[in-house]
Design a protein around this motif. Structure first.
Motif, PDB file in Angstrom:
ATOM      1  N   SER A  17      12.150  75.747  16.427  1.00 49.72           N
ATOM      2  CA  SER A  17      13.340  74.959  16.764  1.00 49.72           C
ATOM      3  C   SER A  17      14.270  75.755  17.670  1.00 49.72           C
ATOM      4  N   LEU A  18      14.443  77.039  17.360  1.00 53.09           N
ATOM      5  CA  LEU A  18      15.297  77.896  18.173  1.00 53.09           C
ATOM      6  C   LEU A  18      14.743  78.012  19.591  1.00 53.09           C
ATOM      7  N   THR A  19      13.443  78.224  19.717  1.00 52.46           N
ATOM      8  CA  THR A  19      12.817  78.321  21.035  1.00 52.46           C
ATOM      9  C   THR A  19      13.012  77.013  21.794  1.00 52.46           C
ATOM     10  N   HIS A  20      12.820  75.907  21.106  1.00 53.66           N
ATOM     11  CA  HIS A  20      12.999  74.603  21.733  1.00 53.66           C
ATOM     12  C   HIS A  20      14.441  74.430  22.217  1.00 53.66           C
ATOM     13  N   MET A  21      15.399  74.808  21.379  1.00 52.40           N
ATOM     14  CA  MET A  21      16.806  74.676  21.753  1.00 52.40           C
ATOM     15  C   MET A  21      17.168  75.611  22.908  1.00 52.40           C
ATOM     16  N   GLU A  22      16.568  76.811  22.932  1.00 50.66           N
ATOM     17  CA  GLU A  22      16.803  77.726  24.051  1.00 50.66           C
ATOM     18  C   GLU A  22      16.272  77.112  25.340  1.00 50.66           C
ATOM     19  N   ASN A  23      15.084  76.533  25.294  1.00 47.38           N
ATOM     20  CA  ASN A  23      14.525  75.872  26.473  1.00 47.38           C
ATOM     21  C   ASN A  23      15.410  74.719  26.915  1.00 47.38           C
ATOM     22  N   LEU A  24      15.932  74.006  25.939  1.00 52.29           N
ATOM     23  CA  LEU A  24      16.835  72.900  26.208  1.00 52.29           C
ATOM     24  C   LEU A  24      18.086  73.407  26.938  1.00 52.29           C
ATOM     25  N   ALA A  25      18.656  74.500  26.422  1.00 52.38           N
ATOM     26  CA  ALA A  25      19.867  75.073  27.017  1.00 52.38           C
ATOM     27  C   ALA A  25      19.604  75.614  28.415  1.00 52.38           C
ATOM     28  N   MET A  26      18.392  76.108  28.651  1.00 52.64           N
ATOM     29  CA  MET A  26      18.051  76.681  29.950  1.00 52.64           C
ATOM     30  C   MET A  26      17.633  75.601  30.948  1.00 52.64           C
ATOM     31  N   GLY A  27      17.621  74.362  30.512  1.00 51.52           N
ATOM     32  CA  GLY A  27      17.261  73.278  31.408  1.00 51.52           C
ATOM     33  C   GLY A  27      15.771  73.160  31.639  1.00 51.52           C
ATOM     34  N   LEU A 103      26.747  64.166  29.596  1.00 46.56           N
ATOM     35  CA  LEU A 103      25.981  64.281  30.840  1.00 46.56           C
ATOM     36  C   LEU A 103      26.914  64.494  32.035  1.00 46.56           C
ATOM     37  N   GLN A 104      28.025  63.765  32.042  1.00 40.89           N
ATOM     38  CA  GLN A 104      28.983  63.907  33.150  1.00 40.89           C
ATOM     39  C   GLN A 104      29.666  65.274  33.128  1.00 40.89           C
ATOM     40  N   VAL A 105      30.082  65.685  31.944  1.00 42.94           N
ATOM     41  CA  VAL A 105      30.813  66.952  31.814  1.00 42.94           C
ATOM     42  C   VAL A 105      29.916  68.143  32.157  1.00 42.94           C
ATOM     43  N   HIS A 106      28.640  68.052  31.802  1.00 43.78           N
ATOM     44  CA  HIS A 106      27.729  69.175  32.022  1.00 43.78           C
ATOM     45  C   HIS A 106      26.846  69.001  33.255  1.00 43.78           C
ATOM     46  N   GLY A 108      27.627  69.710  36.304  1.00 39.99           N
ATOM     47  CA  GLY A 108      27.897  70.708  37.332  1.00 39.99           C
ATOM     48  C   GLY A 108      28.833  70.182  38.410  1.00 39.99           C
ATOM     49  N   LYS A 109      29.143  68.907  38.346  1.00 40.72           N
ATOM     50  CA  LYS A 109      30.053  68.286  39.313  1.00 40.72           C
ATOM     51  C   LYS A 109      31.288  67.794  38.574  1.00 40.72           C
ATOM     52  N   VAL A 110      32.395  67.731  39.288  1.00 40.54           N
ATOM     53  CA  VAL A 110      33.615  67.188  38.695  1.00 40.54           C
ATOM     54  C   VAL A 110      33.855  65.829  39.334  1.00 40.54           C
ATOM     55  N   ASP A 111      33.344  64.805  38.681  1.00 41.82           N
ATOM     56  CA  ASP A 111      33.564  63.433  39.131  1.00 41.82           C
ATOM     57  C   ASP A 111      34.513  62.791  38.123  1.00 41.82           C
ATOM     58  N   GLU A 112      35.794  62.930  38.428  1.00 40.22           N
ATOM     59  CA  GLU A 112      36.827  62.493  37.495  1.00 40.22           C
ATOM     60  C   GLU A 112      36.677  61.028  37.101  1.00 40.22           C
ATOM     61  N   ALA A 113      36.357  60.174  38.053  1.00 36.48           N
ATOM     62  CA  ALA A 113      36.227  58.743  37.763  1.00 36.48           C
ATOM     63  C   ALA A 113      35.098  58.484  36.761  1.00 36.48           C
ATOM     64  N   LYS A 114      33.970  59.153  36.924  1.00 37.56           N
ATOM     65  CA  LYS A 114      32.841  58.959  36.006  1.00 37.56           C
ATOM     66  C   LYS A 114      33.140  59.533  34.624  1.00 37.56           C
ATOM     67  N   ILE A 115      33.831  60.656  34.588  1.00 37.11           N
ATOM     68  CA  ILE A 115      34.191  61.266  33.303  1.00 37.11           C
ATOM     69  C   ILE A 115      35.169  60.359  32.556  1.00 37.11           C
ATOM     70  N   ARG A 116      36.172  59.857  33.270  1.00 41.00           N
ATOM     71  CA  ARG A 116      37.136  58.944  32.632  1.00 41.00           C
ATOM     72  C   ARG A 116      36.460  57.646  32.177  1.00 41.00           C
ATOM     73  N   ALA A 117      35.547  57.128  32.991  1.00 37.31           N
ATOM     74  CA  ALA A 117      34.832  55.901  32.617  1.00 37.31           C
ATOM     75  C   ALA A 117      34.015  56.130  31.353  1.00 37.31           C
ATOM     76  N   ALA A 118      33.371  57.281  31.243  1.00 37.50           N
ATOM     77  CA  ALA A 118      32.601  57.603  30.039  1.00 37.50           C
ATOM     78  C   ALA A 118      33.532  57.721  28.833  1.00 37.50           C
ATOM     79  N   GLY A 119      34.695  58.314  29.037  1.00 38.16           N
ATOM     80  CA  GLY A 119      35.685  58.418  27.957  1.00 38.16           C
ATOM     81  C   GLY A 119      36.179  57.049  27.513  1.00 38.16           C
ATOM     82  N   GLU A 120      36.366  56.157  28.462  1.00 42.36           N
ATOM     83  CA  GLU A 120      36.815  54.802  28.122  1.00 42.36           C
ATOM     84  C   GLU A 120      35.753  54.045  27.332  1.00 42.36           C
ATOM     85  N   LYS A 121      34.477  54.341  27.595  1.00 44.00           N
ATOM     86  CA  LYS A 121      33.404  53.716  26.810  1.00 44.00           C
ATOM     87  C   LYS A 121      33.474  54.175  25.354  1.00 44.00           C
ATOM     88  N   ILE A 122      33.845  55.436  25.152  1.00 42.98           N
ATOM     89  CA  ILE A 122      33.995  55.950  23.788  1.00 42.98           C
ATOM     90  C   ILE A 122      35.136  55.207  23.082  1.00 42.98           C
TER      91      ILE A 122
END
Length: 156
Positions: A17-27, A103-106, A108-122
């Motif tokens: 599980s740890l190896t899998h999560m490390e691979n996940l974190a490393m993309g 997905l928006q926050v991580h 690598g881009k700062v797309d404020e409109a998409k981040i806010r839209a995702a927050g509004e969905k929450i």
């Protein structure tokens, strides 16, 4: 299987599980795998204000004390199913909205409109969950007689 074998088996599983999560974190894993893993690792939390407990189920616990009729009981059962469907959908929408925000926050881009839209969905999904509870309580109150509402109020 002895204690030592069980411990060894659990350690092996934890390392995998740890190896899998490390691979996940490393993309190193596809995004779909990330979404699946996130959905599998979400733990059940106690809801804020009890927005998941069915008010119909609660009142049904007191059906004899309240003197509910067969018609009231059958109607409550149907309304309870509808309520549960709405809660399941709202919870799924809420979880998906959080994944979309992550997905928006991580990304690598700062797309404020998409981040806010995702927050509004929450916010919308949480609001839907709360409104489902409010609607259910109103339906329940309308289903009970004045005497039954009074008895419920005295019990609480």
């Amino acid at each position: 299987m002895g204690k030592k074998d069980i411990v060894t088996k659990n350690l092996k599983a934890a390392n995998q599980s740890l190896t899998h999560m490390e691979n996940l974190a490393m993309g190193k894993l596809p995004i779909l795998t990330k979404v699946v893993m996130e959905s599998l690792t979400v733990t059940k939390k106690i809801s804020h204000g009890g927005h998941e407990k069915s008010p119909f189920k609660h009142v049904m616990d007191y059906k004899h004390k309240l003197g509910l009729s067969n018609v009231q009981i059958e109607t409550m059962k149907k309304l309870d199913v509808d309520f549960k469907k709405k809660i399941i959908q709202a919870k799924a929408d809420h979880q998906i909205a959080h994944m979309e925000l992550d997905l928006q926050v991580h990304s690598g881009k700062v797309d404020e409109a998409k981040i806010r839209a995702a927050g509004e969905k929450i916010v919308a999904s949480k609001t839907n969950k709360i409104m489902a509870m409010i609607d259910a309580k109103i339906q329940l109150l309308n289903l009970l007689t004045a005497d039954q509402r009074y008895k419920m109020a005295k019990m609480h």
